[in-house]
Structures are given as C-alpha cells and as structure tokens.
Design an enzyme around this catalytic site. Structure first.
Site, PDB file in Angstrom:
ATOM      1  N   LYS A 135       0.847  -1.188   0.000  1.00 19.02           N
ATOM      2  CA  LYS A 135       0.000   0.000   0.000  1.00 19.02           C
ATOM      3  C   LYS A 135       0.884   1.240   0.000  1.00 19.02           C
ATOM      4  O   LYS A 135       1.907   1.276   0.697  1.00 19.02           O
ATOM      5  CB  LYS A 135      -0.885   0.012   1.261  1.00 19.02           C
ATOM      6  CG  LYS A 135      -2.095   0.935   1.180  1.00 19.02           C
ATOM      7  CD  LYS A 135      -3.216   0.288   0.396  1.00 19.02           C
ATOM      8  CE  LYS A 135      -4.550   1.007   0.628  1.00 19.02           C
ATOM      9  NZ  LYS A 135      -5.642   0.381  -0.156  1.00 19.02           N
ATOM     10  N   THR A 195      -4.509  -5.122   1.253  1.00 14.30           N
ATOM     11  CA  THR A 195      -3.832  -3.840   1.447  1.00 14.30           C
ATOM     12  C   THR A 195      -4.684  -2.896   2.284  1.00 14.30           C
ATOM     13  O   THR A 195      -4.150  -2.000   2.943  1.00 14.30           O
ATOM     14  CB  THR A 195      -3.497  -3.183   0.094  1.00 14.30           C
ATOM     15  OG1 THR A 195      -4.691  -2.874  -0.611  1.00 14.30           O
ATOM     16  CG2 THR A 195      -2.621  -4.099  -0.749  1.00 14.30           C
ATOM     17  N   ASP A 196      -5.981  -3.090   2.301  1.00 15.52           N
ATOM     18  CA  ASP A 196      -6.827  -2.288   3.177  1.00 15.52           C
ATOM     19  C   ASP A 196      -6.493  -2.563   4.644  1.00 15.52           C
ATOM     20  O   ASP A 196      -6.536  -1.647   5.481  1.00 15.52           O
ATOM     21  CB  ASP A 196      -8.304  -2.590   2.915  1.00 15.52           C
ATOM     22  CG  ASP A 196      -9.225  -1.656   3.677  1.00 15.52           C
ATOM     23  OD1 ASP A 196      -9.306  -0.472   3.299  1.00 15.52           O
ATOM     24  OD2 ASP A 196      -9.836  -2.109   4.677  1.00 15.52           O
ATOM     25  N   PHE A 219      35.446  25.624  -7.617  1.00 10.99           N
ATOM     26  CA  PHE A 219      35.428  24.484  -8.544  1.00 10.99           C
ATOM     27  C   PHE A 219      36.370  24.799  -9.690  1.00 10.99           C
ATOM     28  O   PHE A 219      36.066  25.622 -10.566  1.00 10.99           O
ATOM     29  CB  PHE A 219      34.021  24.210  -9.057  1.00 10.99           C
ATOM     30  CG  PHE A 219      33.911  22.909  -9.812  1.00 10.99           C
ATOM     31  CD1 PHE A 219      34.360  21.721  -9.252  1.00 10.99           C
ATOM     32  CD2 PHE A 219      33.367  22.866 -11.086  1.00 10.99           C
ATOM     33  CE1 PHE A 219      34.271  20.517  -9.941  1.00 10.99           C
ATOM     34  CE2 PHE A 219      33.268  21.667 -11.780  1.00 10.99           C
ATOM     35  CZ  PHE A 219      33.717  20.488 -11.207  1.00 10.99           C
ATOM     36  N   ARG A 245      32.284  30.772  -5.187  1.00  7.99           N
ATOM     37  CA  ARG A 245      30.949  30.710  -5.758  1.00  7.99           C
ATOM     38  C   ARG A 245      29.932  30.463  -4.648  1.00  7.99           C
ATOM     39  O   ARG A 245      30.290  30.095  -3.529  1.00  7.99           O
ATOM     40  CB  ARG A 245      30.861  29.564  -6.782  1.00  7.99           C
ATOM     41  CG  ARG A 245      31.116  28.194  -6.167  1.00  7.99           C
ATOM     42  CD  ARG A 245      30.912  27.054  -7.134  1.00  7.99           C
ATOM     43  NE  ARG A 245      31.178  25.766  -6.497  1.00  7.99           N
ATOM     44  CZ  ARG A 245      30.908  24.579  -7.036  1.00  7.99           C
ATOM     45  NH1 ARG A 245      30.359  24.524  -8.255  1.00  7.99           N
ATOM     46  NH2 ARG A 245      31.181  23.473  -6.392  1.00  7.99           N
ATOM     47  N   ASN A 250      23.233  20.040  -7.304  1.00  6.60           N
ATOM     48  CA  ASN A 250      23.955  21.304  -7.288  1.00  6.60           C
ATOM     49  C   ASN A 250      23.028  22.387  -7.846  1.00  6.60           C
ATOM     50  O   ASN A 250      22.827  22.485  -9.063  1.00  6.60           O
ATOM     51  CB  ASN A 250      25.228  21.174  -8.121  1.00  6.60           C
ATOM     52  CG  ASN A 250      26.192  22.317  -7.889  1.00  6.60           C
ATOM     53  OD1 ASN A 250      25.890  23.254  -7.154  1.00  6.60           O
ATOM     54  ND2 ASN A 250      27.352  22.238  -8.511  1.00  6.60           N
ATOM     55  N   HIS A 252      22.293  25.790  -9.017  1.00  6.70           N
ATOM     56  CA  HIS A 252      23.214  26.795  -9.538  1.00  6.70           C
ATOM     57  C   HIS A 252      22.698  28.221  -9.346  1.00  6.70           C
ATOM     58  O   HIS A 252      21.507  28.505  -9.487  1.00  6.70           O
ATOM     59  CB  HIS A 252      23.461  26.548 -11.029  1.00  6.70           C
ATOM     60  CG  HIS A 252      24.047  25.202 -11.308  1.00  6.70           C
ATOM     61  ND1 HIS A 252      25.338  24.856 -10.975  1.00  6.70           N
ATOM     62  CD2 HIS A 252      23.509  24.095 -11.889  1.00  6.70           C
ATOM     63  CE1 HIS A 252      25.572  23.613 -11.334  1.00  6.70           C
ATOM     64  NE2 HIS A 252      24.478  23.122 -11.890  1.00  6.70           N
TER      65      HIS A 252
END
Length: 291
Positions: A16, A61-62, A161, A178, A248, A250
C-alpha cells in the site's frame, strides 16, 4: 480455453502507498502534532495468488492501511523508526506467507508557533524539511535506516570548482569562489535498534549542517559531501554509514555590463534544472553496517 503458456512467475511483491495520517498528543494543555506518510510492501510465497487466483495467503492492502491507524493510536508520539520496527513486526506476524516486510515512512515536522517569545500550546507552522525512516524485516532479522530530505542549505562563499577535466565541449569557467546550494537528501544506517531515535536524528542533522557551514575551503560538492559524512560517523556513534544525494543548485552571476553596471557578486540568476547531482556514501571504518 486459453492455451498453456510456458512461463514462470518472477520476483513480485505487493503493498500500500500513500497512507497519510496525523496524530495529536494532548498533555496538560500543551499539544504535540505529527504528520506522517507510510508505504509498505510484502514479499513471500504468493505464487498461487498470481497463477491460480487463490487469495488465501493475501493480507489485504486495506488491512495494511487500517493497521497503521490502529498502531498509531497505541503510541501516537512514537518515533518513526520505532514505528517502522513495530509495523513490520506486525506485518510478518499477520501474514504467514510473507518472508519480507518493508516500510518507508516520512514525517513532516511542525514547529510550535511562538507568540511574544513564548511557544503557543496548540498552534504550529510546518517545518522546512522531512524526516524519513526505512525498515526491511525478514524472518531472521531487521535492517533499519533513517534520513532526511528537502533540507535546503546554502553558503555564499567558501566554495570553489577548478582544475576539472576539460574536453572540446567544456565551456564551464573555473572559479575560486561561488555560491554553493543544494536540496540535501541523506539516509543513514543505525548499528542498533535500541536507541532514542529523536536524539539520534537531531544529532545527525546538526552535524551535517555544521559541517556544511564550516567547510570553508571546499573544492567541490564532492569535497563537502565527504566532510559532512566524515563528521557524522565521527560525532554520532550510532551511525555506521551515511549516504547523500546533493543536487547542485546553480546561482549564475548576471552580466550587468549592458546596463553600465558591474556585478561584484551581488546579483544572480537562480536555476534548479538542469542540475548536477552528486551522490556518495561514507562508512565507519570499523564495524561498518553490512551491505
């Protein structure tokens, strides 16, 4: 009559998704509020369900959904890790044909509203990230992990970087300073299931954020990922390994020259797609949690 088919049933499971619930704990005029979502899967000896249409081994599933509410009623303020352990234990007990029960739980924190510097007893505002838990229980044992996602962190300097591999399609300029920003996702594995999970979770989050902020000579997102992971396994003894996913996000400096202005690191275009995505795991050297 349909012809016989030469076929074999492969791996299968069922469960579920999207079981959403909220619980309120009312104590002495001060309330606690929890918002969670649960997903579950069972695996096991379910071949007859598929090949013969025999549902005798199927836990509906109930029932999986209803049991979440019933178990939450018993312990409405239980940590999601502890709930995941209890829920998967219940599922294997309730479904004899199952050999594995797996659950994923998310929790959206709600922070208490402050009025005139004092916390309000029953008013809340939604937090800025989610907690997660994952339990995989088999008949012989259980593996437990926890995590967080949607945690946005950013710093305006201390990140570079440069010196990267270049080919004929590389246009990215190197930079020695940066903005670094990411929507952080992390998942860590516990070495024990007998823990104060709320304390452990807060320890991991605080260490991650502190390490991100204080890594002032970062040469890449990967470099900072390593520093955050190393800090967690060093500072949180219950954690045997931690995995990160770091998109990342930017921030690109705007060319203000057409307007007769000079951009001195003040104005940026914010982009969230496309984004680089950096992933990695840092493990404790001794006693690492088994893969």
């Amino acid at each position: 009559m349909a012809p016989e088919v030469d076929a074999t049933l492969g791996p299968n499971r069922y469960g579920k998704a999207g079981i959403r619930l909220a619980t309120v704990v009312r104590r002495d005029g001060q309330h606690e509020f929890f918002e969670r979502e649960v997903e579950v899967r069972l695996e096991g000896e379910f071949e007859d369900v598929h090949t013969k249409g025999d549902n005798a081994s199927v836990l509906p599933t109930d029932t999986m959904r209803g049991s979440v509410y019933a178990l939450a009623k018993q312990r409405p303020d239980e940590a999601i890790e502890a709930f995941a352990l209890r829920y998967t234990d219940y599922l294997l007990d309730a479904s004899p044909a199952a050999t594995r029960a797996e659950t994923w739980i998310t929790e959206r924190p709600w922070d208490r509203v402050e009025i005139e510097g004092r916390p309000h007893p029953h008013s809340f505002t939604r937090g800025a990230h989610r907690w997660t838990a994952h339990a995989l229980r088999e008949r012989g044992g259980v593996r437990l992990s926890a995590g967080l996602d949607e945690l946005y962190v950013l710093k305006t300097t201390g990140s570079a970087f440069a010196g990267f591999l270049e080919d004929r399609y590389t246009t990215l300029p190197a930079t020695d300073d940066r903005i670094m920003a990411t929507n952080l996702e992390a998942e860590w594995r516990y070495g024990s299931t007998d823990l104060d999970f709320g304390v452990e979770r807060r320890c991991v989050k605080d260490v991650i954020v502190h390490a991100f902020a204080h890594h002032d000579e970062s040469n890449s997102v990967q470099h900072t990922l390593w520093e955050m992971g190393r800090a967690v396994v060093d500072s949180c003894p219950s954690v045997d390994e931690i995995w990160f996913s770091l998109p990342n996000l930017h921030h690109i400096a705007v060319d203000l020259a057409p307007y007769g202005l000079r951009n001195e690191g003040e104005v940026f275009v914010v982009t969230d797609t496309p984004s680089g995505r950096i992933e990695g795991t840092v493990r404790r050297t001794e006693g690492a949690f088994p893969a």
